[in-house]
Scaffold this motif. Sequence first.
Motif, PDB file in Angstrom:
ATOM      1  N   LYS A 164      -7.197  -5.342  -0.056  1.00 53.21           N
ATOM      2  CA  LYS A 164      -6.078  -5.199  -0.973  1.00 53.21           C
ATOM      3  C   LYS A 164      -4.890  -5.760  -0.206  1.00 53.21           C
ATOM      4  O   LYS A 164      -4.784  -5.581   1.004  1.00 53.21           O
ATOM      5  CB  LYS A 164      -5.802  -3.734  -1.301  1.00 53.21           C
ATOM      6  N   VAL A 165      -3.984  -6.424  -0.912  1.00 49.09           N
ATOM      7  CA  VAL A 165      -2.865  -7.076  -0.248  1.00 49.09           C
ATOM      8  C   VAL A 165      -1.558  -6.516  -0.791  1.00 49.09           C
ATOM      9  O   VAL A 165      -1.412  -6.320  -2.001  1.00 49.09           O
ATOM     10  CB  VAL A 165      -2.909  -8.607  -0.468  1.00 49.09           C
ATOM     11  N   THR A 166      -0.636  -6.243   0.120  1.00 46.99           N
ATOM     12  CA  THR A 166       0.713  -5.861  -0.276  1.00 46.99           C
ATOM     13  C   THR A 166       1.696  -6.844   0.343  1.00 46.99           C
ATOM     14  O   THR A 166       1.474  -7.355   1.443  1.00 46.99           O
ATOM     15  CB  THR A 166       1.079  -4.427   0.150  1.00 46.99           C
ATOM     16  N   ILE A 167       2.767  -7.091  -0.391  1.00 46.28           N
ATOM     17  CA  ILE A 167       3.823  -7.987   0.076  1.00 46.28           C
ATOM     18  C   ILE A 167       5.146  -7.344  -0.309  1.00 46.28           C
ATOM     19  O   ILE A 167       5.325  -6.938  -1.457  1.00 46.28           O
ATOM     20  CB  ILE A 167       3.707  -9.378  -0.571  1.00 46.28           C
ATOM     21  N   ASP A 224      -4.099 -13.356  15.743  1.00 44.52           N
ATOM     22  CA  ASP A 224      -5.553 -13.424  15.880  1.00 44.52           C
ATOM     23  C   ASP A 224      -6.270 -13.438  14.535  1.00 44.52           C
ATOM     24  O   ASP A 224      -7.468 -13.668  14.458  1.00 44.52           O
ATOM     25  CB  ASP A 224      -6.095 -12.300  16.764  1.00 44.52           C
ATOM     26  N   GLY A 225      -5.565 -13.194  13.436  1.00 46.71           N
ATOM     27  CA  GLY A 225      -6.174 -13.269  12.121  1.00 46.71           C
ATOM     28  C   GLY A 225      -6.638 -11.924  11.609  1.00 46.71           C
ATOM     29  O   GLY A 225      -6.045 -10.890  11.901  1.00 46.71           O
ATOM     30  N   ALA A 226      -7.740 -11.960  10.846  1.00 42.36           N
ATOM     31  CA  ALA A 226      -8.274 -10.749  10.233  1.00 42.36           C
ATOM     32  C   ALA A 226      -9.789 -10.745  10.368  1.00 42.36           C
ATOM     33  O   ALA A 226     -10.417 -11.801  10.512  1.00 42.36           O
ATOM     34  CB  ALA A 226      -7.878 -10.683   8.759  1.00 42.36           C
ATOM     35  N   ASP A 241     -10.578  -1.911   6.132  1.00 41.02           N
ATOM     36  CA  ASP A 241     -11.015  -1.056   7.241  1.00 41.02           C
ATOM     37  C   ASP A 241     -10.190  -1.313   8.494  1.00 41.02           C
ATOM     38  O   ASP A 241      -9.816  -0.399   9.219  1.00 41.02           O
ATOM     39  CB  ASP A 241     -12.496  -1.268   7.537  1.00 41.02           C
ATOM     40  N   ILE A 242      -9.924  -2.578   8.765  1.00 44.16           N
ATOM     41  CA  ILE A 242      -9.068  -2.968   9.888  1.00 44.16           C
ATOM     42  C   ILE A 242      -7.949  -3.821   9.305  1.00 44.16           C
ATOM     43  O   ILE A 242      -8.175  -4.970   8.920  1.00 44.16           O
ATOM     44  CB  ILE A 242      -9.859  -3.744  10.960  1.00 44.16           C
ATOM     45  N   PRO A 243      -6.744  -3.274   9.180  1.00 43.93           N
ATOM     46  CA  PRO A 243      -5.658  -4.017   8.537  1.00 43.93           C
ATOM     47  C   PRO A 243      -5.170  -5.190   9.387  1.00 43.93           C
ATOM     48  O   PRO A 243      -5.357  -5.232  10.604  1.00 43.93           O
ATOM     49  CB  PRO A 243      -4.556  -2.971   8.380  1.00 43.93           C
ATOM     50  N   ALA A 244      -4.555  -6.138   8.706  1.00 44.68           N
ATOM     51  CA  ALA A 244      -3.925  -7.287   9.353  1.00 44.68           C
ATOM     52  C   ALA A 244      -2.580  -7.494   8.678  1.00 44.68           C
ATOM     53  O   ALA A 244      -2.416  -7.182   7.495  1.00 44.68           O
ATOM     54  CB  ALA A 244      -4.797  -8.533   9.208  1.00 44.68           C
ATOM     55  N   SER A 245      -1.613  -8.010   9.428  1.00 39.98           N
ATOM     56  CA  SER A 245      -0.288  -8.193   8.840  1.00 39.98           C
ATOM     57  C   SER A 245       0.436  -9.358   9.493  1.00 39.98           C
ATOM     58  O   SER A 245       0.056  -9.841  10.558  1.00 39.98           O
ATOM     59  CB  SER A 245       0.544  -6.912   8.992  1.00 39.98           C
ATOM     60  N   GLY A 246       1.495  -9.785   8.813  1.00 42.96           N
ATOM     61  CA  GLY A 246       2.344 -10.846   9.333  1.00 42.96           C
ATOM     62  C   GLY A 246       3.609 -10.948   8.511  1.00 42.96           C
ATOM     63  O   GLY A 246       3.713 -10.349   7.438  1.00 42.96           O
ATOM     64  N   ALA A 247       4.577 -11.697   9.007  1.00 47.22           N
ATOM     65  CA  ALA A 247       5.841 -11.920   8.307  1.00 47.22           C
ATOM     66  C   ALA A 247       5.972 -13.407   8.014  1.00 47.22           C
ATOM     67  O   ALA A 247       5.618 -14.244   8.850  1.00 47.22           O
ATOM     68  CB  ALA A 247       7.014 -11.432   9.145  1.00 47.22           C
ATOM     69  N   THR A 248       6.495 -13.714   6.827  1.00 50.20           N
ATOM     70  CA  THR A 248       6.625 -15.109   6.432  1.00 50.20           C
ATOM     71  C   THR A 248       7.799 -15.789   7.134  1.00 50.20           C
ATOM     72  O   THR A 248       8.820 -15.167   7.409  1.00 50.20           O
ATOM     73  CB  THR A 248       6.793 -15.239   4.905  1.00 50.20           C
ATOM     74  N   VAL A 265       3.597  -9.228   4.839  1.00 52.22           N
ATOM     75  CA  VAL A 265       2.310  -9.316   4.163  1.00 52.22           C
ATOM     76  C   VAL A 265       1.331  -8.418   4.908  1.00 52.22           C
ATOM     77  O   VAL A 265       1.202  -8.521   6.133  1.00 52.22           O
ATOM     78  CB  VAL A 265       1.776 -10.768   4.177  1.00 52.22           C
ATOM     79  N   VAL A 266       0.648  -7.522   4.178  1.00 51.84           N
ATOM     80  CA  VAL A 266      -0.344  -6.645   4.800  1.00 51.84           C
ATOM     81  C   VAL A 266      -1.659  -6.776   4.052  1.00 51.84           C
ATOM     82  O   VAL A 266      -1.702  -6.601   2.830  1.00 51.84           O
ATOM     83  CB  VAL A 266       0.120  -5.173   4.814  1.00 51.84           C
ATOM     84  N   PHE A 267      -2.721  -7.102   4.782  1.00 43.28           N
ATOM     85  CA  PHE A 267      -4.076  -7.073   4.254  1.00 43.28           C
ATOM     86  C   PHE A 267      -4.614  -5.694   4.597  1.00 43.28           C
ATOM     87  O   PHE A 267      -4.781  -5.354   5.767  1.00 43.28           O
ATOM     88  CB  PHE A 267      -4.936  -8.157   4.897  1.00 43.28           C
ATOM     89  N   ARG A 268      -4.881  -4.888   3.571  1.00 40.58           N
ATOM     90  CA  ARG A 268      -5.302  -3.496   3.766  1.00 40.58           C
ATOM     91  C   ARG A 268      -6.796  -3.370   3.554  1.00 40.58           C
ATOM     92  O   ARG A 268      -7.297  -3.604   2.467  1.00 40.58           O
ATOM     93  CB  ARG A 268      -4.545  -2.596   2.804  1.00 40.58           C
TER      94      ARG A 268
END
Length: 155
Positions: A82-85, A74-76, A52-59, A47-50
């Motif tokens: 925009k979110v990609t999975i 640490d979060g976002a 200015d400063i991206p955040a990501s994680g794996a389920t 999962v990627v939150f796209r």
Amino acid sequence: MTKTNFAVALGSCLLLLLTGCHDNPHGTVPVTVKVEYNGQPISEAVVVFRGDIPASGATNDNGIARLSSFQRNDGAVPGAYKVTIEKVMMDIQYAPEGGTIIKNETKFLIPAVYGNPETSELSAEVDAKGRNHFTFQLDDSRRNSQENHPHALKD
């Protein structure tokens, strides 16, 4: 001050130094995401939150990811994303002699449109003071069509 009290005080100071004061210089807030595919939690999806400063994680096995931006979990940073999975399986085969790649295939285990920021149509708004848990319900309807518009459900 007795030796015991001194040792306890010294240990407490060392613990504070080692753990820090939990300063958050980047302003991140905890974010968790649940991903379901065809009604079931999906593990090992990225999962990627796209923004200015991206955040990501794996389920995990329950379909839940904790996002990271600067350090683990640490979060976002609050804002719109925009979110990609995506969940893919790589099939790479090498020739026995010389290590030349003779097969290199990527199989998308969920529709590829969810992994592209231009086509995923997934979004999320991270709130500085709110509870930031998002659920994304993905399905096969977008495998060949982009008519549906799934968005995050904030719990």
